[in-house]
Design a protein around this motif. Structure first.
Motif, PDB file in Angstrom:
ATOM      1  N   GLN A  53       0.674  -1.305  -0.015  1.00 35.66           N
ATOM      2  CA  GLN A  53      -0.041  -0.029  -0.053  1.00 35.66           C
ATOM      3  C   GLN A  53       0.810   1.351   0.182  1.00 35.66           C
ATOM      4  OE1 GLN A  53      -2.271   0.512   3.471  1.00 35.66           O
ATOM      5  NE2 GLN A  53      -3.535   2.022   2.847  1.00 35.66           N
ATOM      6  N   ASN A  54       1.732   1.286   0.783  1.00 32.60           N
ATOM      7  CA  ASN A  54       2.675   2.259   0.782  1.00 32.60           C
ATOM      8  C   ASN A  54       3.220   2.719  -0.207  1.00 32.60           C
ATOM      9  OD1 ASN A  54       2.227   3.081   3.603  1.00 32.60           O
ATOM     10  ND2 ASN A  54       3.519   1.950   4.480  1.00 32.60           N
ATOM     11  N   ALA A  55       3.825   1.535  -1.026  1.00 35.69           N
ATOM     12  CA  ALA A  55       4.408   1.615  -2.176  1.00 35.69           C
ATOM     13  C   ALA A  55       3.619   2.000  -3.442  1.00 35.69           C
ATOM     14  CB  ALA A  55       5.437   0.240  -2.423  1.00 35.69           C
ATOM     15  N   GLY A  56       2.385   2.203  -3.198  1.00 40.61           N
ATOM     16  CA  GLY A  56       1.643   2.411  -4.057  1.00 40.61           C
ATOM     17  C   GLY A  56       0.937   1.281  -5.240  1.00 40.61           C
ATOM     18  N   PHE A  57       1.012   0.278  -4.676  1.00 44.06           N
ATOM     19  CA  PHE A  57       0.708  -0.893  -5.591  1.00 44.06           C
ATOM     20  C   PHE A  57      -0.961  -1.175  -5.093  1.00 44.06           C
ATOM     21  CE2 PHE A  57       5.013  -1.631  -5.846  1.00 44.06           C
ATOM     22  CZ  PHE A  57       5.321  -1.451  -7.237  1.00 44.06           C
ATOM     23  N   ILE A  58      -1.147  -1.097  -3.767  1.00 41.81           N
ATOM     24  CA  ILE A  58      -2.823  -1.259  -3.688  1.00 41.81           C
ATOM     25  C   ILE A  58      -3.469  -0.319  -2.955  1.00 41.81           C
ATOM     26  CG2 ILE A  58      -2.132  -4.033  -3.808  1.00 41.81           C
ATOM     27  CD1 ILE A  58      -2.080  -3.897  -0.899  1.00 41.81           C
ATOM     28  N   ASN A  59      -4.712  -0.304  -3.018  1.00 36.84           N
ATOM     29  CA  ASN A  59      -5.435   0.600  -1.980  1.00 36.84           C
ATOM     30  C   ASN A  59      -6.218  -0.271  -1.361  1.00 36.84           C
ATOM     31  OD1 ASN A  59      -4.556   3.153  -3.095  1.00 36.84           O
ATOM     32  ND2 ASN A  59      -5.931   2.832  -4.887  1.00 36.84           N
ATOM     33  N   ILE A  60      -6.748   0.402  -0.221  1.00 38.18           N
ATOM     34  CA  ILE A  60      -7.509  -0.476   0.758  1.00 38.18           C
ATOM     35  C   ILE A  60      -9.131   0.201   0.676  1.00 38.18           C
ATOM     36  CG2 ILE A  60      -7.956  -1.233   3.118  1.00 38.18           C
ATOM     37  CD1 ILE A  60      -5.264  -2.086   1.903  1.00 38.18           C
ATOM     38  N   GLU A  61     -10.006  -0.664   0.601  1.00 39.02           N
ATOM     39  CA  GLU A  61     -11.427  -0.265   0.540  1.00 39.02           C
ATOM     40  C   GLU A  61     -11.873  -0.886   1.819  1.00 39.02           C
ATOM     41  OE1 GLU A  61     -13.498  -1.761  -2.822  1.00 39.02           O
ATOM     42  OE2 GLU A  61     -12.476  -0.343  -4.197  1.00 39.02           O
ATOM     43  N   GLU A  62     -12.126  -0.028   2.918  1.00 39.74           N
ATOM     44  CA  GLU A  62     -12.703  -0.590   4.015  1.00 39.74           C
ATOM     45  C   GLU A  62     -14.270  -0.875   4.044  1.00 39.74           C
ATOM     46  OE1 GLU A  62     -11.373   1.418   7.609  1.00 39.74           O
ATOM     47  OE2 GLU A  62      -9.437   2.008   6.685  1.00 39.74           O
ATOM     48  N   LYS A  63     -14.637  -1.816   4.397  1.00 33.29           N
ATOM     49  CA  LYS A  63     -16.300  -2.118   4.386  1.00 33.29           C
ATOM     50  C   LYS A  63     -16.539  -2.929   5.615  1.00 33.29           C
ATOM     51  CE  LYS A  63     -18.066  -2.942  -0.096  1.00 33.29           C
ATOM     52  NZ  LYS A  63     -18.429  -4.082  -1.036  1.00 33.29           N
ATOM     53  N   GLY A  64     -16.962  -1.943   6.647  1.00 28.38           N
ATOM     54  CA  GLY A  64     -17.248  -2.663   8.036  1.00 28.38           C
ATOM     55  C   GLY A  64     -15.845  -3.096   8.691  1.00 28.38           C
ATOM     56  N   ARG A  65     -15.588  -4.227   9.353  1.00 28.26           N
ATOM     57  CA  ARG A  65     -14.511  -4.819   9.722  1.00 28.26           C
ATOM     58  C   ARG A  65     -13.715  -5.486   8.853  1.00 28.26           C
ATOM     59  NH1 ARG A  65     -17.279  -9.765  13.337  1.00 28.26           N
ATOM     60  NH2 ARG A  65     -18.062 -10.652  11.325  1.00 28.26           N
ATOM     61  N   GLU A  66     -14.018  -5.456   7.708  1.00 30.28           N
ATOM     62  CA  GLU A  66     -13.069  -6.030   6.686  1.00 30.28           C
ATOM     63  C   GLU A  66     -12.417  -4.909   5.684  1.00 30.28           C
ATOM     64  OE1 GLU A  66     -14.955 -10.162   5.158  1.00 30.28           O
ATOM     65  OE2 GLU A  66     -16.300  -8.521   4.838  1.00 30.28           O
ATOM     66  N   ARG A  67     -11.392  -5.227   5.232  1.00 29.38           N
ATOM     67  CA  ARG A  67     -10.421  -4.549   4.588  1.00 29.38           C
ATOM     68  C   ARG A  67     -10.187  -4.957   2.964  1.00 29.38           C
ATOM     69  NH1 ARG A  67      -5.832  -2.402   6.658  1.00 29.38           N
ATOM     70  NH2 ARG A  67      -6.255  -0.189   6.241  1.00 29.38           N
TER      71      ARG A  67
END
Lengths: 110, 110
Positions: A53-67
């Motif tokens: 994530q920090n290197a810019g390869f993925i983004n996180i989509e938060e959905k309730g307690r899941e990411r």
DNA sequence: TAATTACGTAACAAAAAAGTTACATATAAA
DNA sequence: TTTATATGTAACTTTTTTGTTACGTAATTA
């Protein structure tokens, strides 16, 4: 894994992280869903995710307690751009080979 | 540095090795010529060179007691190819975003 | 509300990478 | 042929990465 790697190349250095990217490319996945496909523990996967994530390869989509992890183009673009800066050199090298041959290799007289 | 890394991505993980590639791209250089531009010792540079060579990023041209490093396209191609396998997913993700929006975002009635 | 689930994170251990010094060797130069 | 130069490599030390276990917290589910 230490702190927070932001270097795109370092992020890709780990084969497991590259595998994670492959998985996520096919479809977005939660951290646990990713961890299920590896022999390493979930916390370890969690750290890999953070690095990606920090290197810019993925983004996180938060959905309730899941990411959910989804691919982020920017990391890939960064790497691709770096690689592409070298492309000009292939032709340059080819030309220098040409001139080398022209200067040093005897051409049979007809 | 350990043994003989052959993994292209691991080879690129070290910033110093990427710098070496930049240098060599401009013109072929001997090991010592490269070492002069770094704070690390010549033996350390020597190992970096070996890693880059094994990973397919440079070739060595031997000239007497000197060894010149020249860029080798194969390592770069390998990385570029890997990156390009992901390109198809950008459009895939874009399409899934489209369908998501079509399904979930109300369109104002005219 | 009490469990359960899906995570993050701290603290540490093990493994790998990166660097150094101290040689060894082969070529070039004096 | 002696000396100097360009390099590789072995043996070690230090630093980074990678992984684990143990625990904390917020959101679901029963």
């Amino acid at each position: 894994m230490s702190i927070e790697t932001v270097d795109a190349f370092q992020a890709l250095a780990d084969p497991g992280r590259r595998e994670i990217l492959m998985m996520v490319a096919k479809e977005k996945r939660s951290i646990n869903a990713i961890a299920e496909n590896f022999d390493i523990s979930r916390p370890a996967v969690s750290k890999h995710i953070k690095i990606l994530q920090n290197a810019g390869f993925i983004n996180i989509e938060e959905k309730g307690r899941e990411r959910y992890c989804v691919l982020n183009q920017s990391g890939f673009s960064e790497v691709q751009q770096w690689i592409s800066t070298f492309e000009q050199y292939w032709t340059a090298q080819f030309r220098s080979l040409e001139s080398y041959l022209a200067a040093n290799v005897p051409v049979p007289k007809k």
